[in-house]
Write an enzyme that holds these catalytic residues in place. Structure first.
Site, PDB file in Angstrom:
ATOM      1  N   GLY A 100       3.509   1.635  12.829  1.00 28.40           N
ATOM      2  CA  GLY A 100       2.410   1.499  13.762  1.00 28.40           C
ATOM      3  C   GLY A 100       1.895   2.793  14.345  1.00 28.40           C
ATOM      4  O   GLY A 100       0.950   2.800  15.107  1.00 28.40           O
ATOM      5  N   ARG A 124       0.853  -1.195   0.000  1.00 31.57           N
ATOM      6  CA  ARG A 124       0.000   0.000   0.000  1.00 31.57           C
ATOM      7  C   ARG A 124       0.880   1.233   0.000  1.00 31.57           C
ATOM      8  O   ARG A 124       1.763   1.368   0.849  1.00 31.57           O
ATOM      9  CB  ARG A 124      -0.921   0.016   1.228  1.00 31.57           C
TER      10      ARG A 124
END
Length: 547
Positions: free
Chosen positions: A441, A201
């Protein structure tokens, strides 16, 4: 690059968040950003939805029929001017739709929500209505997806480039060092991956000053929110089908999205290429996972649509139950594995002991198809992103000059901390830069005064610790009004958005089986927030409205 982190940017808007306040004047070149990232977790209940004011917008339709001016559509995308009664109806219907269609995650306030399915569910934090996005830039991002797919694959094959580019980072960052050690072992045994696949992505923002679509990062491992992106598309299309005439919006301007189907399709085709009908797909998961439902959905698609079994295991369980058979087959708890699909392993937290590292090495040594391989994982590091942006480097991997031009057009400014001139500029003007470590994250990037202080400390130390970071140009996107919904509460804010375009890639030796743009997801955050991760509490999920 990497698994889940959001791009971090600043906006020059005069609005900063849920309680709007002036950020800077139009002629001011300084940016008084807050010292800490602002979370979208509301400090107190704001507007709690208990029941709809009307059914099927009866009240609004009656008001419109009576010529009530308050029912008129607000200026396009000025969502803060939506009639309050209409707005409460839309929020209520959005919450109902989210529940009926499983736009849900585990509630972090419920202890067992990340371990036991069905316990402590809450709707994902979401933007009630889609924000504007230029169609030309959208098409540009979609066209780039297969080009980036091929680039990742080609870079992954150049082990010398990966090792040399990350050599200084290895000395400064233990996590990257351990990944490089595994990669080095694969090079030493001349491990060939004839079948290679990626679910990647590429995340983008539009710089307001240059009107350019710029890449934030490339994610090559545990690319999440394929299902969430599809569900948000369904939610916004549903809301606009019902309320679009009151808002002046057409649901057809929200792009179609099949990201989760294409992810499952790529995994299924990889399983087929492995050519062992008795083998299963291994989904590598974290011990606690609030977003487990997206993973389970992909497994359900594999089972029901493609008749393929999948099993879920943590890295610790793989170390305990896994082995490599004499023919190279990976076996976990007696089950032959054809494809390893990583939804963990992208953060140091996933490796609390040597057990997890043994599991990662075991899988890499096997004949199973890895999504991703260790080399694909390394291609997704921030340092490799910065190296590829250097003049002349793309030509090492891409022959097509048109493709090179398209890639370079979306590269933001990226620099090594070895560049003393750019470090000096960043110290003098920290508001124009973001400092990125090799972490994923959300919540890891460095801004403002902290950026300046970190650079000064690294200079004083005179060590190689600076190799653990890169500097990136700060992107300043346009802001837009939004309605943000979290935990059943809603409020207004001015936001910026980051669009992630998925790509799927599958190759067997010289044969390219899949190389597609494969759907999208969008994260939106308050314009003053440094971070964009949804589950960490910085952003909300969204879609785009093409303009």
């Amino acid at each position: 690059m990497g698994g889940r982190s959001g791009g971090l940017v600043c906006s020059t808007s005069s609005y900063t968040g849920i309680r709007t306040r002036r950020l800077c004047t139009s002629n001011n070149t300084t940016f008084p950003f807050p010292q800490q990232p602002q979370s979208l977790s509301f400090a107190k209940p704001l507007k709690l939805m208990s029941q709809p004011l009307t059914t099927n917008s009866v009240l609004v339709e009656e008001a419109a029929a009576d010529g009530d001016s308050s029912a008129a559509a607000p200026p396009l995308f000025d969502y803060h001017r939506i009639d309050q009664k209409l707005l409460q109806n839309i929020v209520y219907d959005a919450l109902v739709w989210s529940t009926l269609n499983c736009l849900l995650v585990g509630d972090k306030s419920v202890q067992r929500s990340g371990r036991v399915p069905g316990v402590g569910l809450v709707h994902l934090p979401l933007s009630l209505l889609p924000g504007p996005f230029p169609e030309s830039h959208w098409k540009q991002g979609c066209e780039l997806a297969p080009i980036f797919n091929e680039l990742v694959d080609r870079v992954s094959l150049d082990g010398k480039f990966l090792q040399e580019s990350l050599s200084r980072t290895k000395n400064a960052d233990e996590f990257t060092s351990r990944l490089l050690d595994i990669h080095s072992k694969m090079l030493q045994i001349n491990k060939k991956e004839d079948i290679r696949m990626g679910i990647v992505r590429s995340d983008y923002m539009i710089d307001e000053k240059t009107k350019s679509l710029l890449q934030i990062e490339m994610n090559t491992i545990s690319t999440s929110f394929a299902l969430i992106g599809c569900l948000m598309t369904g939610l916004h299309k549903s809301l606009l089908s019902q309320y679009g005439k009151f808002l002046g919006l057409n649901s057809n301007r929200v792009p179609a999205n099949n990201a989760v189907d294409q992810s499952a399709e790529a995994l299924a085709k990889a399983w087929s290429e492995y050519n062992n009908p008795r083998a299963a797909i291994l989904v590598v998961v974290q011990v606690e996972e609030r977003n487990m439902y997206e993973q389970h959905y992909i497994s359900a698609l594999l089972r029901e649509k493609h008749h393929i079994r999948s099993i879920r295991k943590t890295l610790t369980e793989i170390d305990q139950e896994g082995k490599i058979l004499p023919d190279g087959t990976l076996s976990v708890d007696g089950q032959a594995i054809s494809v390893v699909y990583f939804r963990a392993g992208y953060t140091p937290k996933d490796y609390p002991s040597e057990s997890e590292w043994r599991a990662r090495l075991l899988m890499e040594q096997s004949s199973a198809i890895k999504c991703p391989t260790i080399s694909y994982h390394l291609v997704g590091t921030k340092k490799i992103q910065q190296e590829l942006a250097k003049p002349g480097v793309l030509e090492r991997f891409v022959e097509n000059k048109d493709h090179i031009a398209k890639l370079r057009a979306c590269f933001a400014g990226l620099w090594s901390l070895e560049d003393s001139d750019i470090v000096k500029k960043a110290i003098e003007n920290p508001e124009l830069f973001v400092m990125k470590p090799q972490r994923e994250g959300g919540g890891n990037n460095i801004y403002g005064d902290e950026l300046r202080e970190t650079l000064l400390k690294l200079q004083e130390a005179g060590s190689q610790e600076d190799a653990a970071y890169i500097l990136m140009q700060r992107i300043f996107p346009a802001t837009s009004p939004a309605i943000l919904v979290r935990d059943g509460n809603w409020d207004t804010g001015h936001v910026i958005s980051e669009a992630g375009i998925f790509g799927t890639y599958l190759r067997n030796k010289d044969k390219i089986i899949i190389n597609n743009e494969s759907g999208y997801m969008v994260r939106t955050k308050i314009s003053s927030s440094y971070e964009g991760g949804v589950l960490p509490g910085f952003g909300v999920v969204d879609t785009v409205y093409l303009t």
